[in-house]
Design a protein around this motif. Structure first.
Motif, PDB file in Angstrom:
ATOM      1  N   ASP A 100     -46.769 -64.246  40.885  1.00 17.65           N
ATOM      2  CA  ASP A 100     -46.810 -63.982  42.319  1.00 17.65           C
ATOM      3  C   ASP A 100     -45.490 -63.341  42.714  1.00 17.65           C
ATOM      4  O   ASP A 100     -44.419 -63.746  42.271  1.00 17.65           O
ATOM      5  CB  ASP A 100     -47.044 -65.274  43.096  1.00 17.65           C
ATOM      6  CG  ASP A 100     -46.218 -66.411  42.545  1.00 17.65           C
ATOM      7  OD1 ASP A 100     -45.772 -66.283  41.388  1.00 17.65           O
ATOM      8  OD2 ASP A 100     -46.015 -67.405  43.249  1.00 17.65           O
ATOM      9  N   SER A 101     -45.575 -62.292  43.541  1.00 12.08           N
ATOM     10  CA  SER A 101     -44.377 -61.527  43.859  1.00 12.08           C
ATOM     11  C   SER A 101     -43.852 -61.918  45.228  1.00 12.08           C
ATOM     12  O   SER A 101     -44.538 -61.768  46.237  1.00 12.08           O
ATOM     13  CB  SER A 101     -44.714 -60.038  43.829  1.00 12.08           C
ATOM     14  OG  SER A 101     -43.647 -59.308  44.354  1.00 12.08           O
ATOM     15  N   ASP A 102     -42.634 -62.465  45.257  1.00  8.71           N
ATOM     16  CA  ASP A 102     -42.007 -62.787  46.538  1.00  8.71           C
ATOM     17  C   ASP A 102     -41.712 -61.526  47.322  1.00  8.71           C
ATOM     18  O   ASP A 102     -41.781 -61.498  48.548  1.00  8.71           O
ATOM     19  CB  ASP A 102     -40.698 -63.543  46.307  1.00  8.71           C
ATOM     20  CG  ASP A 102     -40.955 -64.891  45.667  1.00  8.71           C
ATOM     21  OD1 ASP A 102     -42.102 -65.340  45.719  1.00  8.71           O
ATOM     22  OD2 ASP A 102     -40.010 -65.465  45.120  1.00  8.71           O
ATOM     23  N   GLU A 103     -41.379 -60.437  46.571  1.00  9.71           N
ATOM     24  CA  GLU A 103     -41.007 -59.180  47.233  1.00  9.71           C
ATOM     25  C   GLU A 103     -42.193 -58.640  48.039  1.00  9.71           C
ATOM     26  O   GLU A 103     -42.059 -58.273  49.202  1.00  9.71           O
ATOM     27  CB  GLU A 103     -40.568 -58.167  46.173  1.00  9.71           C
ATOM     28  CG  GLU A 103     -40.244 -56.782  46.680  1.00  9.71           C
ATOM     29  CD  GLU A 103     -38.885 -56.709  47.347  1.00  9.71           C
ATOM     30  OE1 GLU A 103     -38.130 -57.695  47.294  1.00  9.71           O
ATOM     31  OE2 GLU A 103     -38.594 -55.666  47.943  1.00  9.71           O
ATOM     32  N   ASP A 104     -43.389 -58.628  47.397  1.00 12.93           N
ATOM     33  CA  ASP A 104     -44.567 -58.127  48.109  1.00 12.93           C
ATOM     34  C   ASP A 104     -44.892 -59.012  49.310  1.00 12.93           C
ATOM     35  O   ASP A 104     -45.249 -58.519  50.378  1.00 12.93           O
ATOM     36  CB  ASP A 104     -45.775 -58.085  47.164  1.00 12.93           C
ATOM     37  CG  ASP A 104     -45.615 -56.987  46.125  1.00 12.93           C
ATOM     38  OD1 ASP A 104     -44.688 -56.168  46.295  1.00 12.93           O
ATOM     39  OD2 ASP A 104     -46.399 -56.964  45.167  1.00 12.93           O
ATOM     40  N   ARG A 106     -42.878 -60.734  51.064  1.00  7.44           N
ATOM     41  CA  ARG A 106     -41.909 -60.510  52.145  1.00  7.44           C
ATOM     42  C   ARG A 106     -42.210 -59.208  52.872  1.00  7.44           C
ATOM     43  O   ARG A 106     -42.138 -59.125  54.088  1.00  7.44           O
ATOM     44  CB  ARG A 106     -40.496 -60.461  51.544  1.00  7.44           C
ATOM     45  CG  ARG A 106     -39.461 -61.072  52.427  1.00  7.44           C
ATOM     46  CD  ARG A 106     -38.123 -60.938  51.785  1.00  7.44           C
ATOM     47  NE  ARG A 106     -37.919 -59.581  51.271  1.00  7.44           N
ATOM     48  CZ  ARG A 106     -36.743 -59.121  50.873  1.00  7.44           C
ATOM     49  NH1 ARG A 106     -35.700 -59.890  50.908  1.00  7.44           N
ATOM     50  NH2 ARG A 106     -36.616 -57.901  50.418  1.00  7.44           N
TER      51      ARG A 106
END
Lengths: 113, 96, 161
Positions: A100-104, A106
């Motif tokens: 899971d991407s925190d960047e996406d 955010r």
């Protein structure tokens, strides 16, 4: 005399900081929330901890066969450590696990708000 | 000094063992086993210095070799359910 | 032939360094095992699908690259250590593509291993021309740092295209 003392202190420094880094890596392996972040924690004890401990022991060994053996062990772990970390990550990726991407998350949050 | 390093490595190994037990996925466990192996190599080397028995380094080297092959073998087994030449097996024809 | 001889000599030197016992029996066993290993390698080279290992790396540039890599490892170790020890573990995980420019397999392996060796970034998957890289604290300069590493690795390759 002075030279020997410098090497002694340096090897102390290397070995103690190396043990600290392995401990930090192990704590990270335990604390981090999911598999993909644990990979990064495990590679701390494999890179910094290993390099510092091996070089500290090399300084203790002096110029001898011990140092050669330690360098062979160090070079071997230096090459195979990242390879096996990559193998684990690649196997998890191939089996269908996606991080899971925190960047996406955010970015999405920023776009909607 | 070597005693401190040995204790730190021992605690790290215990922490990694907790992760090995807790899981939750297979890959967490494989990662923990691999990490545990690297720590064991360092632990054996430090123990050799601590006891003044440098022969331990040979064991550490051997353990490093086995640890790498073991990790790859575990991953290969769980991916293909076999350890041989997988490209020649009927189920996996064409796979690398 | 020269290559085979050099391999045998290297293996025997390794044996001498590892054993540390220099009695005639042990040295004789070392010579025997080096010769057996080299004969086996020759047989494997002559097999139908043999792949010969070629090292297209500049030696001096490679040593300089290692020194540069050590500094990178130290920097990224410090970054990940701060994340582990901070109470709230501020992470910014992200999976992204990184293009590579190395021409040889060995160069690509060096680049991928260097990515994994620096904590905080891990190469996950290889596709044509790109690696999938997972970062634990992705920032706007992560891709630039990896592009710099890519250029450094490409610089130590000595292949003539």
């Amino acid at each position: 005399m002075g030279w020997a003392l410098v090497i002694e202190i340096l090897s102390w420094l290397f070995i103690l900081s190396g043990s600290a880094f392995t401990l930090i890596g192990a704590i990270g392996t335990l604390r981090f929330p999911n598999f993909w972040s644990r990979l990064h924690a495990a590679s701390i004890s494999e890179s910094a901890g290993m390099i510092l401990l091996i070089s500290g022991m090399c300084l203790q060994g002096g110029i001898s066969l011990l140092t050669v053996k330690l360098l062979i062990i160090g070079t071997f772990i230096f090459i195979t450590g990242p390879t096996s970390t990559h193998a684990v990550a690649n196997a998890a990726h191939t089996s269908g696990a996606r991080p899971d991407s925190d960047e996406d998350a955010r970015k999405k949050q920023k776009g909607t708000s | 000094m070597f005693l401190a390093a040995a204790i730190a490595l021992f605690i790290s190994m215990a922490l990694v063992l907790v992760r090995l037990y807790a899981g939750p996925t297979l890959y967490d466990r494989v990662l923990a086993v691999n990490s545990f192996g690297t720590l064991t190599v360092l632990f054996i080397a430090v123990l050799g210095f601590l006891n003044g028995r440098p022969d331990f380094l040979d064991i550490a080297l051997l353990y490093a070799l086995i640890n790498f092959v073991g990790t790859i073998a575990i991953l290969k087994f769980f991916r293909y359910r076999a350890l041989g030449d997988v490209s020649q097996m009927p189920d996996n024809a064409g796979r690398k | 032939m020269l290559r085979t001889l050099l391999t045998a000599l290297t293996l025997f030197a390794l044996w001498l360094l590892m054993s540390g016992i220099y009695s005639p029996l042990i040295i004789g066993l070392g010579i025997a095992s080096s010769i057996i290993a080299v004969i086996t390698m020759r047989r494997m080279d002559n097999a139908a699908d043999a792949q010969r290992m070629q090292i297209y790396l500049k030696p001096i540039a490679t040593i300089r690259y290692w020194a540069w890599l050590m500094i990178e490892i130290a920097k990224s170790n410090w970054m990940v250590t701060k994340i582990i020890l901070s109470p709230n573990m501020q992470m910014n995980r992200h999976l992204f593509k990184v293009p590579y420019t190395q021409k040889t397999d060995l160069g690509q392996a060096v680049f991928a291993n260097s990515i994994t060796l620096t904590p905080g970034t891990i190469s996950v998957e290889v596709e044509d021309g790109t690696f999938w890289v997972h970062a634990v604290s992705y920032a706007s300069d992560t891709k630039d740092a990896l592009a710099e590493m890519d250029a450094e690795v490409s610089a130590i390759e000595s292949v003539v295209a």
